[in-house]
Design an enzyme around this catalytic site. Structure first.
Site, PDB file in Angstrom:
ATOM      1  N   GLY A   1       0.828  -1.220   0.000  1.00  0.00           N
ATOM      2  CA  GLY A   1       0.000   0.000   0.000  1.00  0.00           C
ATOM      3  C   GLY A   1       0.851   1.254   0.000  1.00  0.00           C
TER       4      GLY A   1
ATOM      5  N   GLN B   1      -2.166   6.986   1.384  1.00  0.00           N
ATOM      6  CA  GLN B   1      -1.801   8.058   2.327  1.00  0.00           C
ATOM      7  C   GLN B   1      -0.752   7.589   3.329  1.00  0.00           C
ATOM      8  OE1 GLN B   1      -4.399  10.891   5.053  1.00  0.00           O
ATOM      9  NE2 GLN B   1      -4.223   8.905   6.059  1.00  0.00           N
TER      10      GLN B   1
ATOM     11  N   LEU C   1      -2.498  -8.030  -3.261  1.00  0.00           N
ATOM     12  CA  LEU C   1      -2.978  -8.851  -2.133  1.00  0.00           C
ATOM     13  C   LEU C   1      -3.881  -9.991  -2.577  1.00  0.00           C
ATOM     14  CD1 LEU C   1      -3.896  -6.509   0.877  1.00  0.00           C
ATOM     15  CD2 LEU C   1      -1.985  -8.095   0.677  1.00  0.00           C
TER      16      LEU C   1
ATOM     17  N   ALA D   1      -2.249  -2.077   2.791  1.00  0.00           N
ATOM     18  CA  ALA D   1      -3.078  -2.174   1.584  1.00  0.00           C
ATOM     19  C   ALA D   1      -4.477  -2.660   1.946  1.00  0.00           C
ATOM     20  CB  ALA D   1      -2.438  -3.132   0.589  1.00  0.00           C
TER      21      ALA D   1
ATOM     22  N   SER E   1      -8.759  -1.248  12.211  1.00  0.00           N
ATOM     23  CA  SER E   1      -9.486   0.020  12.143  1.00  0.00           C
ATOM     24  C   SER E   1     -10.518   0.175  13.245  1.00  0.00           C
ATOM     25  CB  SER E   1     -10.199   0.069  10.787  1.00  0.00           C
ATOM     26  OG  SER E   1     -11.194   1.068  10.784  1.00  0.00           O
TER      27      SER E   1
ATOM     28  N   GLU F   1     -13.309   1.230  12.687  1.00  0.00           N
ATOM     29  CA  GLU F   1     -14.580   0.786  12.089  1.00  0.00           C
ATOM     30  C   GLU F   1     -15.009  -0.566  12.655  1.00  0.00           C
ATOM     31  OE1 GLU F   1     -17.004   1.515   9.382  1.00  0.00           O
ATOM     32  OE2 GLU F   1     -16.470   3.485  10.127  1.00  0.00           O
TER      33      GLU F   1
ATOM     34  N   TYR G   1     -16.776  -3.295   4.947  1.00  0.00           N
ATOM     35  CA  TYR G   1     -15.378  -2.948   5.233  1.00  0.00           C
ATOM     36  C   TYR G   1     -15.028  -3.300   6.680  1.00  0.00           C
ATOM     37  CZ  TYR G   1     -11.412   0.038   6.518  1.00  0.00           C
ATOM     38  OH  TYR G   1     -10.216   0.504   7.011  1.00  0.00           O
TER      39      TYR G   1
ATOM     40  N   ARG H   1     -16.174  11.859  14.482  1.00  0.00           N
ATOM     41  CA  ARG H   1     -15.011  10.986  14.392  1.00  0.00           C
ATOM     42  C   ARG H   1     -13.903  11.480  15.322  1.00  0.00           C
ATOM     43  NH1 ARG H   1     -18.113   8.384  11.966  1.00  0.00           N
ATOM     44  NH2 ARG H   1     -17.825   7.082  10.102  1.00  0.00           N
TER      45      ARG H   1
HETATM   46  P1  NAP Z   1      -5.468   4.393   1.170  1.00  0.00           P
HETATM   47  O1  NAP Z   1      -4.916   5.764   0.978  1.00  0.00           O
HETATM   48  O2  NAP Z   1      -6.789   4.056   0.596  1.00  0.00           O
HETATM   49  O3  NAP Z   1      -4.372   3.349   0.624  1.00  0.00           O
HETATM   50  C1  NAP Z   1      -4.705   1.997   0.409  1.00  0.00           C
HETATM   51  C2  NAP Z   1      -3.570   1.334  -0.357  1.00  0.00           C
HETATM   52  O4  NAP Z   1      -3.924  -0.036  -0.620  1.00  0.00           O
HETATM   53  C3  NAP Z   1      -3.268   1.967  -1.732  1.00  0.00           C
HETATM   54  O5  NAP Z   1      -1.876   2.008  -1.904  1.00  0.00           O
HETATM   55  C4  NAP Z   1      -3.917   0.987  -2.706  1.00  0.00           C
HETATM   56  O6  NAP Z   1      -3.341   1.010  -3.981  1.00  0.00           O
HETATM   57  C5  NAP Z   1      -3.586  -0.323  -1.997  1.00  0.00           C
HETATM   58  N1  NAP Z   1      -4.364  -1.464  -2.491  1.00  0.00           N
HETATM   59  C6  NAP Z   1      -5.698  -1.544  -2.695  1.00  0.00           C
HETATM   60  N2  NAP Z   1      -6.020  -2.770  -3.170  1.00  0.00           N
HETATM   61  C7  NAP Z   1      -4.871  -3.474  -3.276  1.00  0.00           C
HETATM   62  C8  NAP Z   1      -4.555  -4.781  -3.685  1.00  0.00           C
HETATM   63  N3  NAP Z   1      -5.486  -5.634  -4.131  1.00  0.00           N
HETATM   64  N4  NAP Z   1      -3.259  -5.181  -3.639  1.00  0.00           N
HETATM   65  C9  NAP Z   1      -2.297  -4.343  -3.218  1.00  0.00           C
HETATM   66  N5  NAP Z   1      -2.526  -3.063  -2.811  1.00  0.00           N
HETATM   67  C10 NAP Z   1      -3.804  -2.648  -2.837  1.00  0.00           C
HETATM   68  O7  NAP Z   1      -5.547   4.029   2.730  1.00  0.00           O
HETATM   69  P2  NAP Z   1      -4.783   4.732   3.985  1.00  0.00           P
HETATM   70  O8  NAP Z   1      -5.636   5.832   4.507  1.00  0.00           O
HETATM   71  O9  NAP Z   1      -3.359   4.962   3.627  1.00  0.00           O
HETATM   72  O10 NAP Z   1      -4.900   3.551   5.060  1.00  0.00           O
HETATM   73  C11 NAP Z   1      -3.910   2.540   5.151  1.00  0.00           C
HETATM   74  C12 NAP Z   1      -4.503   1.307   5.796  1.00  0.00           C
HETATM   75  O11 NAP Z   1      -4.987   1.619   7.091  1.00  0.00           O
HETATM   76  C13 NAP Z   1      -5.700   0.705   5.058  1.00  0.00           C
HETATM   77  O12 NAP Z   1      -5.649  -0.690   5.235  1.00  0.00           O
HETATM   78  C14 NAP Z   1      -6.909   1.271   5.785  1.00  0.00           C
HETATM   79  O13 NAP Z   1      -8.017   0.398   5.637  1.00  0.00           O
HETATM   80  C15 NAP Z   1      -6.374   1.291   7.200  1.00  0.00           C
HETATM   81  N6  NAP Z   1      -6.931   2.317   8.078  1.00  0.00           N
HETATM   82  C16 NAP Z   1      -6.942   3.612   7.693  1.00  0.00           C
HETATM   83  C17 NAP Z   1      -7.400   4.585   8.562  1.00  0.00           C
HETATM   84  C18 NAP Z   1      -7.413   6.040   8.162  1.00  0.00           C
HETATM   85  O14 NAP Z   1      -8.117   6.808   8.839  1.00  0.00           O
HETATM   86  N7  NAP Z   1      -6.653   6.450   7.156  1.00  0.00           N
HETATM   87  C19 NAP Z   1      -7.841   4.219   9.849  1.00  0.00           C
HETATM   88  C20 NAP Z   1      -7.794   2.869  10.214  1.00  0.00           C
HETATM   89  C21 NAP Z   1      -7.316   1.923   9.337  1.00  0.00           C
HETATM   90  P3  NAP Z   1      -3.902   2.002  -5.153  1.00  0.00           P
HETATM   91  O15 NAP Z   1      -3.198   3.312  -4.942  1.00  0.00           O
HETATM   92  O16 NAP Z   1      -3.494   1.273  -6.376  1.00  0.00           O
HETATM   93  O17 NAP Z   1      -5.384   2.123  -4.960  1.00  0.00           O
HETATM   94  N1  GDD Z   2     -16.859  10.217   2.617  1.00  0.00           N
HETATM   95  C1  GDD Z   2     -17.835  11.047   3.001  1.00  0.00           C
HETATM   96  N2  GDD Z   2     -18.388  11.909   2.094  1.00  0.00           N
HETATM   97  N3  GDD Z   2     -18.235  11.011   4.288  1.00  0.00           N
HETATM   98  C2  GDD Z   2     -19.202  11.888   4.672  1.00  0.00           C
HETATM   99  C3  GDD Z   2     -19.790  12.798   3.782  1.00  0.00           C
HETATM  100  C4  GDD Z   2     -19.364  12.803   2.423  1.00  0.00           C
HETATM  101  O1  GDD Z   2     -19.845  13.567   1.592  1.00  0.00           O
HETATM  102  N4  GDD Z   2     -20.700  13.534   4.468  1.00  0.00           N
HETATM  103  C5  GDD Z   2     -20.686  13.107   5.736  1.00  0.00           C
HETATM  104  N5  GDD Z   2     -19.778  12.101   5.866  1.00  0.00           N
HETATM  105  C6  GDD Z   2     -19.522  11.336   7.096  1.00  0.00           C
HETATM  106  C7  GDD Z   2     -19.674   9.832   6.907  1.00  0.00           C
HETATM  107  O2  GDD Z   2     -21.057   9.472   6.994  1.00  0.00           O
HETATM  108  C8  GDD Z   2     -18.847   9.313   8.072  1.00  0.00           C
HETATM  109  O3  GDD Z   2     -19.676   9.239   9.220  1.00  0.00           O
HETATM  110  C9  GDD Z   2     -17.783  10.387   8.297  1.00  0.00           C
HETATM  111  O4  GDD Z   2     -18.177  11.509   7.480  1.00  0.00           O
HETATM  112  C10 GDD Z   2     -16.359   9.974   7.914  1.00  0.00           C
HETATM  113  O5  GDD Z   2     -16.371   9.391   6.622  1.00  0.00           O
HETATM  114  P1  GDD Z   2     -15.015   9.080   5.815  1.00  0.00           P
HETATM  115  O6  GDD Z   2     -14.142  10.280   5.795  1.00  0.00           O
HETATM  116  O7  GDD Z   2     -15.420   8.491   4.501  1.00  0.00           O
HETATM  117  O8  GDD Z   2     -14.251   8.027   6.726  1.00  0.00           O
HETATM  118  P2  GDD Z   2     -14.744   6.714   7.512  1.00  0.00           P
HETATM  119  O9  GDD Z   2     -14.748   7.042   8.966  1.00  0.00           O
HETATM  120  O10 GDD Z   2     -15.955   6.120   6.921  1.00  0.00           O
HETATM  121  O11 GDD Z   2     -13.559   5.693   7.202  1.00  0.00           O
HETATM  122  C11 GDD Z   2     -12.181   6.064   7.362  1.00  0.00           C
HETATM  123  O12 GDD Z   2     -11.771   5.837   8.688  1.00  0.00           O
HETATM  124  C12 GDD Z   2     -11.770   4.458   9.099  1.00  0.00           C
HETATM  125  C13 GDD Z   2     -11.316   4.422  10.552  1.00  0.00           C
HETATM  126  O13 GDD Z   2     -12.423   4.548  11.391  1.00  0.00           O
HETATM  127  C14 GDD Z   2     -11.373   5.250   6.348  1.00  0.00           C
HETATM  128  O14 GDD Z   2     -10.050   5.750   6.313  1.00  0.00           O
HETATM  129  C15 GDD Z   2     -11.320   3.780   6.727  1.00  0.00           C
HETATM  130  O15 GDD Z   2     -10.409   3.102   5.861  1.00  0.00           O
HETATM  131  C16 GDD Z   2     -10.831   3.691   8.187  1.00  0.00           C
HETATM  132  O16 GDD Z   2     -10.739   2.362   8.597  1.00  0.00           O
END
Ligand code: NAP
Ligand code: GDD
Length: 322
Positions: free
Chosen positions: A8, A12, A57, A79, A123, A125, A147, A215
């Site tokens: 991944g 980000q 993956l 990823a 996560s 989530e 998810y 959040r």
């Molecule tokens: P992101 O920006 O969506 O990055 C996800 C990465 O996974 C990208 O590099 C994507 O590649 C790669 N990927 C998707 N499908 C794949 C596959 N089949 N094989 C190999 N690579 C693949 O997510 P992030 O925000 O950096 O988050 C990193 C990890 O933490 C994720 O697992 C996410 O679910 C988890 N997480 C994130 C948060 C958050 O708030 N950011 C919180 C809790 C957990 P492409 O660029 O090609 O799409």
């Molecule tokens: N995306 C999005 N778009 N969310 C919205 C919007 C909109 O227009 N309006 C309101 N929201 C609300 C969603 O309903 C949600 O409650 C909140 O904003 C956050 O949504 P996201 O930013 O899409 O993130 P997430 O919390 O669903 O998921 C992210 O955080 C998880 C950790 O708790 C992702 O990064 C997941 O990969 C990660 O696991």
């Protein structure tokens, strides 16, 4: 020089983790899936310092080959299909990548070198319809999206391989973390990008879903440091990582629009299309275990984070229109 593999790397967190590991003297191998166009926007500034190789993956053989060739001491699995709304539209793909992908990586480690240390990106989530506030490592899970369900599988298979095969496999249960490199569809970046566009006269309105959603939002740069710390411990374990504070989407809008002298009420339109079939409840972290054992604390506060994101999008888009 230790070698780390980041699954991944184009995401980000991959970009921030690569910067951190380089600063600590690691050789960094980033794994990206094959695409018809290059997706290296977030790591362009690192391309002369890291190796980027192909892997997926969903493909067991590619994972085994990666480990055999690069001989890492640490593997970070960042990823995933990570966008919650997409998981309702593509639930089987989400399960294949976000859940089963973890097993494929653990199997590759077990087969090639069981001494490799493994980080799984779990996560908040997973807590979903929360059974305890705030949430800690012992809080039971109740996921509310495909998810979230997939991440629960990824978490438990990581724990299971630790207990069954004695792997050094850790699960980091991270709450939402954001940055100027956040994907544009996630709500924080959707807002900061729209604020910049509206300020520059490139857009007039911003359509959002539930403004009352809350959040626990932190800065991605802080959170990758916690990932690394988890792999430096004597024993593998699970850790919750977050700020311990919660804010609504509306509060995010107020600060973001206010940063450029605008009132969000003049531009934000609530659009039912962005509501979800099921929402998570009050996500708030208790990361006291990480504070005590890892010595980890978040460094960037909520207002600072919002302003950092707005400033960055304003700078990026101003350069484009100039
Ligand atoms: P992101 O920006 O969506 O990055 C996800 C990465 O996974 C990208 O590099 C994507 O590649 C790669 N990927 C998707 N499908 C794949 C596959 N089949 N094989 C190999 N690579 C693949 O997510 P992030 O925000 O950096 O988050 C990193 C990890 O933490 C994720 O697992 C996410 O679910 C988890 N997480 C994130 C948060 C958050 O708030 N950011 C919180 C809790 C957990 P492409 O660029 O090609 O799409
Ligand atoms: N995306 C999005 N778009 N969310 C919205 C919007 C909109 O227009 N309006 C309101 N929201 C609300 C969603 O309903 C949600 O409650 C909140 O904003 C956050 O949504 P996201 O930013 O899409 O993130 P997430 O919390 O669903 O998921 C992210 O955080 C998880 C950790 O708790 C992702 O990064 C997941 O990969 C990660 O696991």
């Amino acid at each position: 020089m230790p070698t780390a593999i980041i699954m991944g790397i184009t995401g980000q967190d991959g970009s921030y983790l690569a910067e951190l590991l380089l600063s600590k003297g690691y050789k960094v191998v980033g794994v990206a899936r094959r695409a018809s166009t290059v997706t290296y926007e977030r790591i362009e500034h690192l391309l002369d310092k890291i190796s980027v190789v192909q892997g997926d993956l969903t493909d067991q053989g590619s994972l085994i080959a990666l480990l055999e060739e690069h001989k890492p001491t640490e593997v970070y699995n960042l990823a995933a299909q990570s966008f919650v709304p997409t998981s309702w539209n593509q639930p089987a793909l989400t399960g294949d990548v976000t859940a089963l992908g973890v097993t494929r990586l653990l199997e590759a480690i077990r087969y090639v070198d069981p001494k490799i240390r493994f980080y799984q990106a779990s996560s908040s989530e997973m807590f979903g319809k929360v059974l305890e506030v705030p949430q800690r490592e012992t809080t039971p899970f109740y996921p509310r999206s495909p998810y979230g369900v997939a991440k629960v599988y990824g978490h438990y298979i990581t724990v299971n391989y630790r207990e069954s095969f004695n792997l050094f496999a850790v699960s980091g249960i991270l709450f939402n973390h954001e940055s100027p490199r956040r994907g544009l569809e996630f709500v924080t970046r959707k807002i900061s990008d729209a604020v910049a566009k509206i300020k520059l006269g490139l857009a007039r309105e911003l359509r959002l879903g539930n403004l009352e959603s809350q959040r626990d939002w932190g800065f991605a740069g802080d959170y990758v440091d916690a990932m690394w710390r988890m792999l430096q411990q004597d024993q593998p374990d699970n850790f919750v990582i977050g700020t311990g504070q919660t804010h609504s989407v509306q509060e995010f809008c107020e600060i973001a629009f206010g940063r450029v002298g605008l009132d969000y009420k003049d531009h934000v339109i609530v659009d039912e299309r962005y509501y979800r079939p099921a929402e998570v409840d009050l996500l708030i972290s208790d990361s006291s275990k990480a504070g005590k054992i890892l010595g980890w604390e978040p460094q960037v506060e909520f207002k600072q984070l919002v302003e950092m994101m707005v400033d960055s999008d304003l700078k990026r888009l101003s350069a484009k229109v100039a």
